[in-house]
Design an enzyme around this catalytic site. Sequence first.
Site, PDB file in Angstrom:
ATOM      1  N   ASN A  28       0.848  -1.196   0.000  1.00 35.66           N
ATOM      2  CA  ASN A  28       0.000   0.000   0.000  1.00 35.66           C
ATOM      3  C   ASN A  28       0.879   1.240   0.000  1.00 35.66           C
ATOM      4  O   ASN A  28       2.104   1.137  -0.031  1.00 35.66           O
ATOM      5  CB  ASN A  28      -0.948  -0.029   1.202  1.00 35.66           C
ATOM      6  CG  ASN A  28      -0.164  -0.121   2.495  1.00 35.66           C
ATOM      7  OD1 ASN A  28       0.585   0.772   2.841  1.00 35.66           O
ATOM      8  ND2 ASN A  28      -0.320  -1.246   3.198  1.00 35.66           N
TER       9      ASN A  28
ATOM     10  N   LYS B 245     -13.864   1.589  15.293  1.00 35.66           N
ATOM     11  CA  LYS B 245     -12.574   0.878  15.390  1.00 35.66           C
ATOM     12  C   LYS B 245     -12.059   0.854  16.824  1.00 35.66           C
ATOM     13  O   LYS B 245     -11.516  -0.154  17.282  1.00 35.66           O
ATOM     14  CB  LYS B 245     -11.567   1.572  14.472  1.00 35.66           C
ATOM     15  CG  LYS B 245     -10.394   0.732  14.120  1.00 35.66           C
ATOM     16  CD  LYS B 245      -9.712   1.216  12.868  1.00 35.66           C
ATOM     17  CE  LYS B 245     -10.565   0.958  11.642  1.00 35.66           C
ATOM     18  NZ  LYS B 245      -9.949   1.457  10.425  1.00 35.66           N
TER      19      LYS B 245
ATOM     20  N   LYS C  64     -11.520  -2.840  18.265  1.00 32.20           N
ATOM     21  CA  LYS C  64     -10.152  -3.302  18.533  1.00 32.20           C
ATOM     22  C   LYS C  64      -9.793  -3.161  20.004  1.00 32.20           C
ATOM     23  O   LYS C  64      -8.664  -3.408  20.392  1.00 32.20           O
ATOM     24  CB  LYS C  64      -9.172  -2.487  17.686  1.00 32.20           C
ATOM     25  CG  LYS C  64      -9.455  -2.612  16.194  1.00 32.20           C
ATOM     26  CD  LYS C  64      -8.184  -2.621  15.400  1.00 32.20           C
ATOM     27  CE  LYS C  64      -8.482  -2.821  13.940  1.00 32.20           C
ATOM     28  NZ  LYS C  64      -7.336  -3.309  13.196  1.00 32.20           N
TER      29      LYS C  64
HETATM   30  O1  C5P Z   1      -8.703  -2.264  10.666  1.00 32.54           O
HETATM   31  P1  C5P Z   1      -7.753  -1.277  10.135  1.00 32.54           P
HETATM   32  O2  C5P Z   1      -6.685  -1.867   9.294  1.00 32.54           O
HETATM   33  O3  C5P Z   1      -8.350  -0.096   9.462  1.00 32.54           O
HETATM   34  O4  C5P Z   1      -7.070  -0.684  11.469  1.00 32.54           O
HETATM   35  C1  C5P Z   1      -5.985   0.169  11.437  1.00 32.54           C
HETATM   36  C2  C5P Z   1      -5.184   0.019  12.685  1.00 32.54           C
HETATM   37  O5  C5P Z   1      -4.999  -1.356  12.978  1.00 32.54           O
HETATM   38  C3  C5P Z   1      -3.806   0.577  12.546  1.00 32.54           C
HETATM   39  O6  C5P Z   1      -3.386   1.043  13.812  1.00 32.54           O
HETATM   40  C4  C5P Z   1      -2.973  -0.615  12.098  1.00 32.54           C
HETATM   41  O7  C5P Z   1      -1.612  -0.466  12.442  1.00 32.54           O
HETATM   42  C5  C5P Z   1      -3.645  -1.731  12.847  1.00 32.54           C
HETATM   43  N1  C5P Z   1      -3.628  -3.028  12.135  1.00 32.54           N
HETATM   44  C6  C5P Z   1      -2.901  -4.083  12.667  1.00 32.54           C
HETATM   45  N2  C5P Z   1      -2.899  -5.290  12.041  1.00 32.54           N
HETATM   46  C7  C5P Z   1      -3.629  -5.490  10.935  1.00 32.54           C
HETATM   47  C8  C5P Z   1      -4.393  -4.453  10.393  1.00 32.54           C
HETATM   48  C9  C5P Z   1      -4.361  -3.223  11.024  1.00 32.54           C
HETATM   49  O8  C5P Z   1      -2.226  -3.878  13.679  1.00 32.54           O
HETATM   50  N3  C5P Z   1      -3.596  -6.669  10.360  1.00 32.54           N
END
Ligand code: C5P
Length: 411
Positions: free
Chosen positions: A210, A337, A341
């Site tokens: 990305n 989120k 999370k």
């Molecule tokens: O769910 P999303 O990817 O949008 O969430 C973003 C946050 O989650 C960021 O802080 C990113 O570093 C973390 N993340 C993670 N592991 C993943 C996907 C996202 O730690 N596989």
Amino acid sequence: MIPMTNKHIVLGVTGGIAAYKSAETVRRLRDAGAEVRVVMTRAATEFITPLTMQAVSGHPVHRQLVDTQAESGMDHIELARWADGVLVAPASANFIAKLAQGIADDLLSTLCLATEAPVAVAPSMNRQMWTSPATQSNLSTLQNNGIRLFGPASGAQACGETGPGRMLEAEELAALTAAMFETGELAGLRVLVTAGPTWEPIDPVRIITNRSSGKMGYAVATAAMEAGARVTLVTGPTALTPPERVDCIRVMTAQEMFDAVQQHITSAQIFVGAAAVADYRPAHAASGKIKRTADSLSLNLVRTPDILASVSALDPAPLVVGFAAETSDLELNATAKLRAKRADLIAANIVGQPGSGFEADENRLVLIDERGTLALPLLSKAAAARELIHHIAVLYHAKNSAENSRLAHRQ
Ligand code: C5P
């Protein structure tokens, strides 16, 4: 001295004999890693030439408030925003008086008013001028306004007298400038930061990735280090140089990042997940290069581990800070989120717009926790990271004192 890698320092030079030392000050600031732009008052140019300052700083000197030629390419507001710190050395009695009164009649005085960055003055003047009640009261005004005072030293003066009013030496000025960025808010704590993108191999030459540059995560690691923390940075592939004094672990895939975080998280009190971790990876990476033969090609993708959620699920869990890069409904998505999370704080930003987010040097963050929302203005990523770290420190200390008093009640 803590390094000032990539710090943007504006060195303001005003009209005093100590201006002859300003070239040396630029050298010492640059030796410490800072990028320096010089702003000179008209009087300063009588003591040292702009050409000298241009040569040592590597950039044209800024001299005029209204620069019709735009020779130096940045106006006072741009410079004010660019600066992570402003050092005025030498600062004449006249300049100190202007700054105390908020007079903005030239580039340097205007810039000092317009910047959000910390400002320091290194006075240089005859001992009588230094001890005069007017100067002393101006200095207390400056200090009350949050402007730092570097020196002056005492000793032989250019006018032949001996006493207070001598500007500090370049080496000392550079060390004090570096110390402006040390807050001590996270002293004694360990912080683990993830940064950058991940690379998920499709075959030996192709990847899914990305547009994350890693700049935000690296800035967070730097700000945490400057706040006194011991920092481990787990970084995906980026073009950046890791900050000095930060333990850097390089990884490529989401799985490797997950493993590195699992390995180091138990000793950390704070986790900041700034990495743009790939959410999916090819189920199987081909062992040889996939040939361009078929008309279409499907990749079977599988979920990667959610690093942030796995850290929140630890018992005990550190303070968990996540990032949310959204293209719409910023607050709504970020709040969802935060809950999903089980993070303590989400730093949200809109991506996909020019000038902010991925790859840009500036960012507009919205900090969201259970107590509410704080929208930061558009800031350099370094400044945004410092604000974020300050917010994290407040949150951490509040959570810890609540925890301590809960434990005390149970005893
Ligand atoms: O769910 P999303 O990817 O949008 O969430 C973003 C946050 O989650 C960021 O802080 C990113 O570093 C973390 N993340 C993670 N592991 C993943 C996907 C996202 O730690 N596989």
